[in-house]
Structures are given as structure tokens and as C-alpha cells.
Design an enzyme around this catalytic site. Structure first.
Site, PDB file in Angstrom:
ATOM      1  N   ARG A  95      -1.485   6.280  12.783  1.00  0.00           N
ATOM      2  CA  ARG A  95      -0.234   5.950  13.488  1.00  0.00           C
ATOM      3  C   ARG A  95      -0.483   6.039  14.983  1.00  0.00           C
ATOM      4  NH1 ARG A  95       2.575   4.541   9.862  1.00  0.00           N
ATOM      5  NH2 ARG A  95       3.020   5.672   7.973  1.00  0.00           N
TER       6      ARG A  95
ATOM      7  N   ARG B 175       0.847  -1.196   0.000  1.00  0.00           N
ATOM      8  CA  ARG B 175       0.000   0.000   0.000  1.00  0.00           C
ATOM      9  C   ARG B 175       0.878   1.240   0.000  1.00  0.00           C
ATOM     10  NH1 ARG B 175      -2.865   0.924   4.596  1.00  0.00           N
ATOM     11  NH2 ARG B 175      -4.264   2.325   3.526  1.00  0.00           N
TER      12      ARG B 175
ATOM     13  N   LYS C 266       3.591  -7.034  11.913  1.00  0.00           N
ATOM     14  CA  LYS C 266       2.822  -7.307  10.694  1.00  0.00           C
ATOM     15  C   LYS C 266       3.047  -8.735  10.190  1.00  0.00           C
ATOM     16  CE  LYS C 266       1.617  -5.120   6.390  1.00  0.00           C
ATOM     17  NZ  LYS C 266       1.305  -3.814   5.845  1.00  0.00           N
TER      18      LYS C 266
HETATM   19  C1  BTN Z   1       0.555  -3.781   2.337  1.00  0.00           C
HETATM   20  O1  BTN Z   1       1.294  -2.812   2.057  1.00  0.00           O
HETATM   21  O2  BTN Z   1       0.303  -4.060   3.506  1.00  0.00           O
HETATM   22  C2  BTN Z   1      -0.057  -4.598   1.238  1.00  0.00           C
HETATM   23  C3  BTN Z   1       0.840  -5.700   0.780  1.00  0.00           C
HETATM   24  C4  BTN Z   1       0.223  -6.558  -0.305  1.00  0.00           C
HETATM   25  C5  BTN Z   1       1.195  -7.568  -0.887  1.00  0.00           C
HETATM   26  C6  BTN Z   1       0.535  -8.516  -1.829  1.00  0.00           C
HETATM   27  S1  BTN Z   1       1.569  -9.885  -2.251  1.00  0.00           S
HETATM   28  C7  BTN Z   1       0.448 -10.378  -3.483  1.00  0.00           C
HETATM   29  C8  BTN Z   1      -0.036  -9.112  -4.162  1.00  0.00           C
HETATM   30  N1  BTN Z   1       0.862  -8.711  -5.211  1.00  0.00           N
HETATM   31  C9  BTN Z   1       1.475  -7.548  -4.952  1.00  0.00           C
HETATM   32  O3  BTN Z   1       2.288  -6.987  -5.702  1.00  0.00           O
HETATM   33  N2  BTN Z   1       1.054  -7.074  -3.775  1.00  0.00           N
HETATM   34  C10 BTN Z   1       0.075  -7.942  -3.164  1.00  0.00           C
END
Ligand code: BTN
Length: 322
Positions: free
Chosen positions: A319, A121, A186
Site C-alpha cells: 500500500r 485477489r 485500476k
Molecule cells: C484482481 O483482484 O485484481 C483480480 C481480478 C481478476 C478478475 C478475472 S475476470 C476473469 C477471471 N474470472 C474470475 O472470476 N476472476 C478473473
């Protein structure tokens, strides 16, 4: 699947396999099998060789397996889904977006062993080393257009929690809008992207990354993290099982969300809220307040000095104050 992956997949049952049988399955010579096995052996892969018996894998491997995942899908998921399992991809979200342009499948799913350009994100990089974690994307058509989307990313967070709980993890929590945490670290992230609106439906790409076996990271990871192996060491975590459980729970939850909206999930989300009652500020705006939970649409409520503030998902995040 690459030949070395096929070889590992055959050996992953831990049984003896003769050189001749392996050579036949791969369509190569016995010498080629022997050479390939020598290349595969390393710190994570131990293979025993005994004259007259053949080869046997001694290490525990957790390989992605298309047929195993399909077999674990519930009846309703299996009939609606097309599944692609890849060794390498730039991003599973990008792949499912490309598939959506030509596939008529109701739900297209891509899982990869490794991502070279995994996205998080807010423009972050999602660290995606080979063989360790889950990188999963689902392309789903959602009734109701863009306006129905508020709350969807929170619902997927609940689905991931339910899936992990069903496999034996206790104490999983959510940080608004959709970080999945264990012990305040996380464990999984969710990235939802939109592909477009068509005849009253919107195609949504739901990307889920779950840390499974990872025990070290590169410099790109800038927040406390944990993997399933560390969160619940008594469970033998198998990526195929986790993927199937997440897909089953997500499709079920999205179905309920389409019919009833986020209100049906509000109390479950509140029960998992790691920010409730803590001192928070919004980023980037810097609005200060005490976490008061989610409302019936999935927005976050902050009790601020001059009244309650509603924080909507999007590019805003919350946050904790020190
Ligand atoms: C975050 O920032 O918390 C979201 C992370 C999401 C990662 C997943 S892995 C599968 C899918 N492909 C990506 O490029 N991102 C999501």
C-alpha cells in the site's frame, strides 16, 4: 448463443437485413423476428426499420464473437487452443478449472459476456456486468511444478500491458504484483489459480479482467478504476481484438518464462513499476519502506530503515503511504 444475441450478431455489421432473411437464419417466423427486435431496442440498441429494405442496426455494438477471436489468434496459439465463448458464467476461472478435468487441450480458454460470481485477489468480488468488459481465463500447463510459479503472475501483467500497447494505449503501468493501472487507477486485474501437479507440470488458471466500456460501477468496487474507453478515447475498443491480443501475448510470454524464468522480464517490469521510489507499507504486516523494484525472481524490494526487505507475492500486498 441465445436467439436475441444471434439476431444482434447478424445486425452488428450495420447493413440492411430483410425480415425474411433474418427469420430464415433464426428458424422462426417474421413476426417472431419483429417481436424480438422490439424487445431488444433500448437506450443502447437503436434499430431502424424501412419498408422494402428491412432492418439495420444504428448503434455501435461490441459483441463477443468466437470465430473472430479465433481468426485473430496467431498461428501458434490457434493450433494449441480450444475456445469457449459464453453469455453467462459464474466465473470463467471456475469454468476453465472444470474443463481442465476432462479436456486434453493444451490450452483451454473461456470468455464470458457476464460473470455472476467473478472473483478478485484476496477473496474480493470482481464486478462483472454484461456486455461491458472482458472476463477471460486460460488454462495452461506449465513445466517445472509449483516451484516454477514465482514470477508468473508478474509476467502475465507484462503480457496484458504489451497487448494493450499493441492496440494503441500509451502510459499503462503495473502495481506489484499484477494490477494493471492507467493514471493510477485500476484498468485490469489478474487472478492466478493452481489446479494441481502432474508429471512435472502444473496446470495454472490465468484469469484476466479488463475494464473496456464500463462507465459506472456497483458498490462492490472499492478502489479507483478506469476503463479503456476513458484511458484512450481515440481508439475504438473491440473486445474481440483485446482478447486475442492478450491471449497471443500471454502464451508467448509464458513460453519465454518457462525457458528463461522471470529474469528475462525483470527490466521490462521495472520500466512499468508504478511503486518505484514511493513510500510504502506491506499489508497486513505493516513493514515500511521505499519501493526499490522487483528482483530477478519477481519478489518486491523495499528499502527499509534497517536494510532491504524482500516481499514475496501471495496474500501480501503493498500500500502507498499517504
Ligand atoms: C484482481 O483482484 O485484481 C483480480 C481480478 C481478476 C478478475 C478475472 S475476470 C476473469 C477471471 N474470472 C474470475 O472470476 N476472476 C478473473
Amino acid at each position: 448463443m441465445r436467439k436475441d444475441q444471434t439476431l444482434l450478431s447478424i445486425l452488428s455489421d450495420g447493413e440492411w437485413h430483410s425480415g425474411e432473411a433474418l427469420a430464415q437464419s433464426l428458424g422462426v417466423s417474421r413476426t417472431a423476428v419483429w417481436k424480438q427486435l422490439n424487445r431488444l431496442m433500448g437506450p443502447d440498441v437503436a434499430i431502424e426499420r424501412v419498408r422494402g429494405k428491412g432492418y439495420r442496426l444504428l448503434s455501435h455494438l461490441d459483441l463477443l464473437d468466437h470465430d473472430r477471436i479465433m481468426a485473430l489468434f496467431g498461428e501458434s496459439a490457434r493450433s494449441r487452443v480450444s475456445l469457449e465463448v459464453l453469455d453467462d458464467v459464474d466465473s470463467t476461472n471456475t469454468r476453465v478449472m472444470q474443463l481442465g478435468k476432462r479436456s486434453g487441450d493444451e490450452v483451454s480458454i473461456c470468455v464470458a459476456d457476464r460473470q455472476t460470481q467473478g472473483r478478485g485477489r484476496r477473496g474480493r468480488v470482481w464486478s462483472s456486468p454484461a456486455g461491458e468488459n472482458i472476463y477471460l481465463s486460460m488454462g495452461v500447463r506449465l513445466k517445472g511444478g509449483f516451484s516454477a510459479l514465482e514470477g508468473l503472475s508478474l509476467v502475465v501483467g507484462i503480457a496484458v500491458c504489451r497487448a494493450l500497447e499493441s492496440l494503441g494505449l500509451d502510459g499503462v503501468a503495473l502495481k506489484w504484483p499484477n494490477d494493471v493501472l492507467f493514471d493510477s487507477r485500476k484498468l485490469a486485474g489478474i487472478l492466478i489459480e493452481l489446479q494441481g501437479e502432474l508429471e512435472g507440470a502444473v496446470r495454472v488458471i490465468v484469469g484476466v479482467g479488463i475494464n473496456v466500456h464500463m462507465n459506472r460501477v456497483d458498490a462492490a468496487v472499492d478502489q479507483p478504476w478506469i476503463s479503456l474507453d476513458a484511458a484512450a478515447p481515440s481508439v475504438t475498443w473491440q473486445r474481440n481484438d483485446v482478447i486475442a491480443a492478450v491471449v497471443n501475448q500471454t502464451l508467448k510470454a509464458i513460453g519465454q518464462f518457462e525457458g528463461e524464468g522471470f529474469a528475462a522480464f525483470q527490466s521490462d517490469w521495472r520500466a512499468r513499476d508504478s511503486l518505484l521510489g514511493t513510500s510504502l507499507r506491506t499489508d497486513p504486516e505493516g513493514v515500511q519502506g521505499i519501493g526499490a523494484g522487483v528482483d530477478a525472481a519477481g519478489a518486491y524490494l523495499l528499502d527499509a530503515a534497517d536494510g532491504q526487505v524482500t516481499v514475496r507475492a501471495g496474500e501480501l500486498s503493498l500500500r502507498r503511504n499517504p
